[in-house]
Design a protein around this motif. Structure first.
Motif, PDB file in Angstrom:
ATOM      1  N   SER A  63       0.799  -1.229   0.000  1.00  0.00           N
ATOM      2  CA  SER A  63       0.000   0.000   0.000  1.00  0.00           C
ATOM      3  C   SER A  63       0.827   1.272   0.000  1.00  0.00           C
ATOM      4  O   SER A  63       0.292   2.349   0.226  1.00  0.00           O
ATOM      5  N   ILE A  64       2.134   1.143  -0.222  1.00  0.00           N
ATOM      6  CA  ILE A  64       2.990   2.322  -0.288  1.00  0.00           C
ATOM      7  C   ILE A  64       3.619   2.354  -1.680  1.00  0.00           C
ATOM      8  O   ILE A  64       4.617   1.701  -1.939  1.00  0.00           O
ATOM      9  N   PRO A  65       2.990   3.097  -2.589  1.00  0.00           N
ATOM     10  CA  PRO A  65       3.518   3.136  -3.955  1.00  0.00           C
ATOM     11  C   PRO A  65       4.813   3.933  -4.054  1.00  0.00           C
ATOM     12  O   PRO A  65       5.043   4.872  -3.295  1.00  0.00           O
ATOM     13  N   VAL A  66       5.655   3.529  -4.988  1.00  0.00           N
ATOM     14  CA  VAL A  66       6.922   4.219  -5.259  1.00  0.00           C
ATOM     15  C   VAL A  66       6.930   4.604  -6.731  1.00  0.00           C
ATOM     16  O   VAL A  66       6.682   3.769  -7.598  1.00  0.00           O
ATOM     17  N   THR A  67       7.197   5.875  -6.987  1.00  0.00           N
ATOM     18  CA  THR A  67       7.282   6.376  -8.354  1.00  0.00           C
ATOM     19  C   THR A  67       8.582   7.146  -8.496  1.00  0.00           C
ATOM     20  O   THR A  67       8.868   8.026  -7.680  1.00  0.00           O
ATOM     21  N   ALA A  68       9.348   6.805  -9.509  1.00  0.00           N
ATOM     22  CA  ALA A  68      10.632   7.456  -9.773  1.00  0.00           C
ATOM     23  C   ALA A  68      11.535   7.451  -8.532  1.00  0.00           C
ATOM     24  O   ALA A  68      12.189   8.439  -8.220  1.00  0.00           O
ATOM     25  N   GLY A  69      11.530   6.338  -7.802  1.00  0.00           N
ATOM     26  CA  GLY A  69      12.403   6.188  -6.649  1.00  0.00           C
ATOM     27  C   GLY A  69      11.972   6.920  -5.395  1.00  0.00           C
ATOM     28  O   GLY A  69      12.729   7.000  -4.434  1.00  0.00           O
ATOM     29  N   LYS A  70      10.755   7.445  -5.378  1.00  0.00           N
ATOM     30  CA  LYS A  70      10.242   8.149  -4.199  1.00  0.00           C
ATOM     31  C   LYS A  70       8.889   7.571  -3.812  1.00  0.00           C
ATOM     32  O   LYS A  70       8.071   7.270  -4.675  1.00  0.00           O
ATOM     33  N   ARG A  71       8.692   7.450  -2.513  1.00  0.00           N
ATOM     34  CA  ARG A  71       7.404   6.937  -2.045  1.00  0.00           C
ATOM     35  C   ARG A  71       6.330   8.002  -2.230  1.00  0.00           C
ATOM     36  O   ARG A  71       6.597   9.200  -2.206  1.00  0.00           O
ATOM     37  N   ALA A  72       5.114   7.548  -2.397  1.00  0.00           N
ATOM     38  CA  ALA A  72       3.978   8.443  -2.567  1.00  0.00           C
ATOM     39  C   ALA A  72       3.005   8.215  -1.407  1.00  0.00           C
ATOM     40  O   ALA A  72       3.279   7.428  -0.500  1.00  0.00           O
ATOM     41  N   GLU A  73       1.874   8.886  -1.445  1.00  0.00           N
ATOM     42  CA  GLU A  73       0.843   8.748  -0.411  1.00  0.00           C
ATOM     43  C   GLU A  73       0.353   7.299  -0.384  1.00  0.00           C
ATOM     44  O   GLU A  73       0.427   6.581  -1.378  1.00  0.00           O
ATOM     45  N   PHE A  74      -0.170   6.871   0.750  1.00  0.00           N
ATOM     46  CA  PHE A  74      -0.667   5.507   0.918  1.00  0.00           C
ATOM     47  C   PHE A  74      -1.793   5.198  -0.060  1.00  0.00           C
ATOM     48  O   PHE A  74      -2.572   6.070  -0.426  1.00  0.00           O
ATOM     49  N   ASP A  75      -1.872   3.944  -0.439  1.00  0.00           N
ATOM     50  CA  ASP A  75      -2.996   3.424  -1.223  1.00  0.00           C
ATOM     51  C   ASP A  75      -4.041   2.991  -0.195  1.00  0.00           C
ATOM     52  O   ASP A  75      -3.992   1.880   0.333  1.00  0.00           O
ATOM     53  N   PHE A  76      -4.971   3.881   0.107  1.00  0.00           N
ATOM     54  CA  PHE A  76      -5.942   3.605   1.163  1.00  0.00           C
ATOM     55  C   PHE A  76      -7.034   2.626   0.737  1.00  0.00           C
ATOM     56  O   PHE A  76      -7.813   2.177   1.573  1.00  0.00           O
ATOM     57  N   ASP A  77      -7.090   2.270  -0.538  1.00  0.00           N
ATOM     58  CA  ASP A  77      -8.038   1.241  -0.970  1.00  0.00           C
ATOM     59  C   ASP A  77      -7.621  -0.127  -0.441  1.00  0.00           C
ATOM     60  O   ASP A  77      -8.446  -1.010  -0.281  1.00  0.00           O
ATOM     61  N   HIS A  78      -6.319  -0.294  -0.167  1.00  0.00           N
ATOM     62  CA  HIS A  78      -5.815  -1.599   0.259  1.00  0.00           C
ATOM     63  C   HIS A  78      -5.161  -1.611   1.642  1.00  0.00           C
ATOM     64  O   HIS A  78      -4.989  -2.672   2.229  1.00  0.00           O
ATOM     65  N   CYS A  79      -4.778  -0.468   2.168  1.00  0.00           N
ATOM     66  CA  CYS A  79      -4.146  -0.389   3.483  1.00  0.00           C
ATOM     67  C   CYS A  79      -5.139  -0.809   4.566  1.00  0.00           C
ATOM     68  O   CYS A  79      -6.236  -0.277   4.641  1.00  0.00           O
ATOM     69  N   LYS A  80      -4.708  -1.752   5.399  1.00  0.00           N
ATOM     70  CA  LYS A  80      -5.574  -2.216   6.493  1.00  0.00           C
ATOM     71  C   LYS A  80      -5.210  -1.598   7.840  1.00  0.00           C
ATOM     72  O   LYS A  80      -5.763  -1.958   8.856  1.00  0.00           O
ATOM     73  N   GLY A  81      -4.251  -0.676   7.845  1.00  0.00           N
ATOM     74  CA  GLY A  81      -3.905   0.029   9.077  1.00  0.00           C
ATOM     75  C   GLY A  81      -3.197  -0.822  10.108  1.00  0.00           C
ATOM     76  O   GLY A  81      -3.347  -0.600  11.310  1.00  0.00           O
TER      77      GLY A  81
END
Length: 102
Positions: A63-81
């Motif tokens: 649930s933590i996407p990485v784009t161009a070598g940097k993490r982005a905001e959480f994928d809250f559709d799949h994050c279970k906390g």
């Protein structure tokens, strides 16, 4: 004919339901939005984040996407906390809060 889970409702006869524990076809977690199961939500504090990406491989839900070598905001559709990302972050750039349901 066995129906897919998305096509089953209260009126479906039991003979048309998939047997429990049996996987009738290939699947993917991307099709199952599990984020609504969450009771705690991770909050990413970008100003504290050093982009070490340590949180990424520890996330059991990817649930933590990485784009161009940097993490982005959480994928809250799949994050279970679960809080694993919070636990492994060496810079306190992630905190857990109680999720407020609308």
């Amino acid at each position: 004919m066995i129906r897919k889970a998305k096509d089953i409702d209260e009126q479906t006869p039991w003979q048309e339901m998939t047997v429990g524990g049996e996987i009738p076809e290939g699947g993917t977690a991307r099709l199952t939005m599990t984020g609504e199961w969450r009771s705690n939500v991770p909050v990413w504090e970008q100003d504290k984040c050093k982009q070490c990406l340590l949180c990424v491989p520890f996330c059991p839900d990817s649930s933590i996407p990485v784009t161009a070598g940097k993490r982005a905001e959480f994928d809250f559709d799949h994050c279970k906390g679960c809080g694993i990302c919070w636990k492994v972050c060496p810079f306190a750039a992630i905190r857990m809060e109680k999720e407020e349901k609308a």
